[in-house]
Write a protein that holds these residues in place. Structure first.
Motif, PDB file in Angstrom:
ATOM      1  N   GLY A 142       0.820  -1.205   0.000  1.00  0.00           N
ATOM      2  CA  GLY A 142       0.000   0.000   0.000  1.00  0.00           C
ATOM      3  C   GLY A 142       0.854   1.255   0.000  1.00  0.00           C
ATOM      4  N   TYR A 143       0.227   2.354  -0.398  1.00  0.00           N
ATOM      5  CA  TYR A 143       0.906   3.649  -0.383  1.00  0.00           C
ATOM      6  C   TYR A 143      -0.097   4.711   0.050  1.00  0.00           C
ATOM      7  N   LYS A 144       0.335   5.583   0.948  1.00  0.00           N
ATOM      8  CA  LYS A 144      -0.529   6.644   1.435  1.00  0.00           C
ATOM      9  C   LYS A 144       0.217   7.967   1.426  1.00  0.00           C
ATOM     10  N   THR A 145      -0.424   8.986   0.861  1.00  0.00           N
ATOM     11  CA  THR A 145       0.147  10.318   0.846  1.00  0.00           C
ATOM     12  C   THR A 145      -0.973  11.320   1.058  1.00  0.00           C
ATOM     13  N   GLY A 146      -0.824  12.179   2.030  1.00  0.00           N
ATOM     14  CA  GLY A 146      -1.875  13.145   2.333  1.00  0.00           C
ATOM     15  C   GLY A 146      -3.190  12.449   2.603  1.00  0.00           C
ATOM     16  N   PRO A 147      -4.263  12.875   1.937  1.00  0.00           N
ATOM     17  CA  PRO A 147      -5.580  12.251   2.177  1.00  0.00           C
ATOM     18  C   PRO A 147      -5.814  10.981   1.370  1.00  0.00           C
ATOM     19  N   TYR A 148      -4.869  10.597   0.506  1.00  0.00           N
ATOM     20  CA  TYR A 148      -5.081   9.484  -0.408  1.00  0.00           C
ATOM     21  C   TYR A 148      -4.366   8.222   0.069  1.00  0.00           C
ATOM     22  N   GLY A 149      -5.018   7.078  -0.139  1.00  0.00           N
ATOM     23  CA  GLY A 149      -4.410   5.794   0.164  1.00  0.00           C
ATOM     24  C   GLY A 149      -4.838   4.767  -0.865  1.00  0.00           C
ATOM     25  N   VAL A 150      -3.923   3.891  -1.263  1.00  0.00           N
ATOM     26  CA  VAL A 150      -4.243   2.828  -2.213  1.00  0.00           C
ATOM     27  C   VAL A 150      -3.473   1.573  -1.811  1.00  0.00           C
ATOM     28  N   SER A 151      -4.081   0.403  -1.970  1.00  0.00           N
ATOM     29  CA  SER A 151      -3.413  -0.848  -1.624  1.00  0.00           C
ATOM     30  C   SER A 151      -3.924  -1.973  -2.505  1.00  0.00           C
ATOM     31  N   LEU A 152      -3.027  -2.927  -2.758  1.00  0.00           N
ATOM     32  CA  LEU A 152      -3.348  -4.134  -3.513  1.00  0.00           C
ATOM     33  C   LEU A 152      -3.136  -5.321  -2.583  1.00  0.00           C
ATOM     34  N   VAL A 153      -4.178  -6.150  -2.420  1.00  0.00           N
ATOM     35  CA  VAL A 153      -4.141  -7.218  -1.419  1.00  0.00           C
ATOM     36  C   VAL A 153      -4.582  -8.538  -2.036  1.00  0.00           C
ATOM     37  N   TYR A 154      -3.885  -9.609  -1.640  1.00  0.00           N
ATOM     38  CA  TYR A 154      -4.276 -10.968  -2.014  1.00  0.00           C
ATOM     39  C   TYR A 154      -4.646 -11.741  -0.754  1.00  0.00           C
ATOM     40  N   LEU A 155      -5.780 -12.449  -0.797  1.00  0.00           N
ATOM     41  CA  LEU A 155      -6.275 -13.249   0.322  1.00  0.00           C
ATOM     42  C   LEU A 155      -6.472 -14.683  -0.145  1.00  0.00           C
ATOM     43  N   GLN A 156      -6.035 -15.650   0.660  1.00  0.00           N
ATOM     44  CA  GLN A 156      -6.211 -17.067   0.325  1.00  0.00           C
ATOM     45  C   GLN A 156      -6.664 -17.833   1.559  1.00  0.00           C
ATOM     46  N   SER A 157      -7.693 -18.656   1.367  1.00  0.00           N
ATOM     47  CA  SER A 157      -8.259 -19.455   2.451  1.00  0.00           C
ATOM     48  C   SER A 157      -8.390 -20.901   1.999  1.00  0.00           C
ATOM     49  N   ASP A 158      -7.978 -21.840   2.866  1.00  0.00           N
ATOM     50  CA  ASP A 158      -8.132 -23.270   2.618  1.00  0.00           C
ATOM     51  C   ASP A 158      -8.774 -23.895   3.848  1.00  0.00           C
ATOM     52  N   VAL A 159      -9.965 -24.428   3.689  1.00  0.00           N
ATOM     53  CA  VAL A 159     -10.742 -24.969   4.795  1.00  0.00           C
ATOM     54  C   VAL A 159     -11.011 -26.443   4.563  1.00  0.00           C
ATOM     55  N   GLU A 160     -10.547 -27.282   5.470  1.00  0.00           N
ATOM     56  CA  GLU A 160     -10.868 -28.700   5.408  1.00  0.00           C
ATOM     57  C   GLU A 160     -12.286 -28.911   5.931  1.00  0.00           C
ATOM     58  N   LEU A 161     -13.043 -29.730   5.221  1.00  0.00           N
ATOM     59  CA  LEU A 161     -14.435 -29.980   5.583  1.00  0.00           C
ATOM     60  C   LEU A 161     -14.564 -31.329   6.279  1.00  0.00           C
ATOM     61  N   ALA A 162     -15.424 -31.379   7.288  1.00  0.00           N
ATOM     62  CA  ALA A 162     -15.665 -32.633   7.985  1.00  0.00           C
ATOM     63  C   ALA A 162     -16.388 -33.594   7.057  1.00  0.00           C
ATOM     64  N   GLY A 163     -16.007 -34.848   7.098  1.00  0.00           N
ATOM     65  CA  GLY A 163     -16.646 -35.844   6.258  1.00  0.00           C
ATOM     66  C   GLY A 163     -15.616 -36.788   5.669  1.00  0.00           C
ATOM     67  N   ALA A 164     -16.093 -37.696   4.857  1.00  0.00           N
ATOM     68  CA  ALA A 164     -15.211 -38.695   4.265  1.00  0.00           C
ATOM     69  C   ALA A 164     -14.330 -38.067   3.190  1.00  0.00           C
TER      70      ALA A 164
END
Length: 364
Positions: free
Chosen positions: A285-307
């Protein structure tokens, strides 16, 4: 009754460290809060009986009452009450409410609140809208089925519960904290226990959190980092494992730029041996004065109950922007693309969504 006494006894003990003392001035509560209103348009893949191009509004409004007084012995005693102001699907209308005593020894808090795993956390820079605000506009389960699950936050901020916490003073930039929550009131993955449970031994109970954090600066380079651990006790019956969680975060800033990320892993979720899940984010991210911008990556891996090796995956790219229009008034926007995938019973199904969200954030 024991649960109430646990929190209040900790505050009384802290107060007695420097007794006797008299309040210089009675606590007077001040008024504050926030109002966030978001409008989004999202195009999501079709599914049998599901043909979405979604428009919607999300809102988050809270009113804060807070106040503190400094006693003659130098201790500060205060209170925080955060009330949800929007319509809530549950009967609860309080986000957090707690009292605290603070002095040279640190801060002791008791009430309904997030634990130190959340309070000392560092995450990828997210200007304007946070990752969970973005994900609220995309519902992969509608296309993939009710078995789908995802994580969109690397903290346990939804786990407000009656607890007692301690956070030490900062020493050379380092601080440590601990939380004890007899009956967790929030969620760990899909694990939810009631704060009103009559016999906690029949539910998940005795949640402990410990965290260490660092915040410092070297030659204009700001560094923030944390490492935390959480564990619950499983019910006595059912031959279940004790669920636990680890999280870590790191963020580095220089000349308006910030880069960093965080990671959370949930182990033996729901008390099921080997049922593990994780989520992480990374961004710049970058912020200057009143402005801010950011690039974000999110990753989730959830094991599910069951066979089998059933699991659910989630991937999200988001470009965030914010503009501070004036004191307490921020305009926020985000463009995002998300993908949900369900691998269950030999099937491999996925769904995508692309959207844009704008919002107005007020703080008062």
């Amino acid at each position: 009754m024991k649960k109430v006494l646990l929190g209040t006894s900790a505050l009384i003990a802290a107060g007695l460290l420097a007794a006797p003392a008299s309040a210089a001035e009675k606590i007077k509560l001040g008024l504050g809060g926030k109002m966030e209103q978001y409008f989004g348009v999202v195009s999501q893949d079709d599914a049998p009986g599901y043909d979405p191009t979604l428009t919607g509004i999300n809102t988050d409004t809270e009113v804060y009452f807070s106040g503190a007084t400094t006693l003659d012995n130098g201790l500060t005693v205060g209170a925080m009450i955060q009330l949800e102001a929007q319509t809530n699907a549950t009967a609860e209308n309080a986000d957090e409410q707690y009292a605290y005593i603070e002095g040279a020894f640190g801060r002791v808090m008791a009430g309904q609140m997030d634990g130190v795993l959340t309070r000392l956390a560092h995450e990828a820079p997210q200007y304007g809208l946070a990752d969970d605000d973005v994900a609220a506009f995309f519902n992969p389960a509608a296309a993939l089925g009710g078995g789908y699950a995802r994580l969109v936050d690397t903290t346990l901020q939804s786990s407000d519960g009656a607890a007692v916490s301690y956070i030490s003073p900062s020493l050379a930039g380092f601080s440590v904290g601990a939380t004890f929550m007899p009956n967790p009131g929030g969620a760990i993955g899909n694990t939810v226990s009631s704060a009103l449970q009559a016999d906690s031994e029949d539910d998940f109970h005795n949640q402990w959190e410990a965290a260490v954090a660092y915040n410092g600066e070297f030659s204009g380079v700001q560094i923030g980092a944390d490492l935390a651990y959480m564990q619950q006790s499983a019910p006595d019956a059912g031959n279940l494992e004790d669920p636990s969680a680890w999280r870590a975060g790191l963020i580095v800033g220089y000349a308006g730029f910030q880069v960093g990320g965080s990671y959370l892993t949930l182990q033996d979720r729901n008390g099921v041996d080997g049922l593990d899940s994780n989520v992480w984010n990374a961004g710049i991210g970058y912020k200057t004065g009143p402005y801010g911008v950011s690039l974000v990556y999110l990753q989730s891996d959830v094991e599910l109950a069951g066979a089998g090796n059933d699991d659910a995956e989630y991937r999200q790219w988001s470009l965030h922007g914010s503009y501070a229009m004036g004191p307490g008034v921020t305009l926020a926007a985000v463009l995002f693309h998300g993908t949900g995938e369900l691998d269950a019973a030999g099937a491999d199904n996925d769904t995508d969504a692309t959207g844009g969200i704008v919002g107005l954030q007020l703080s008062f």
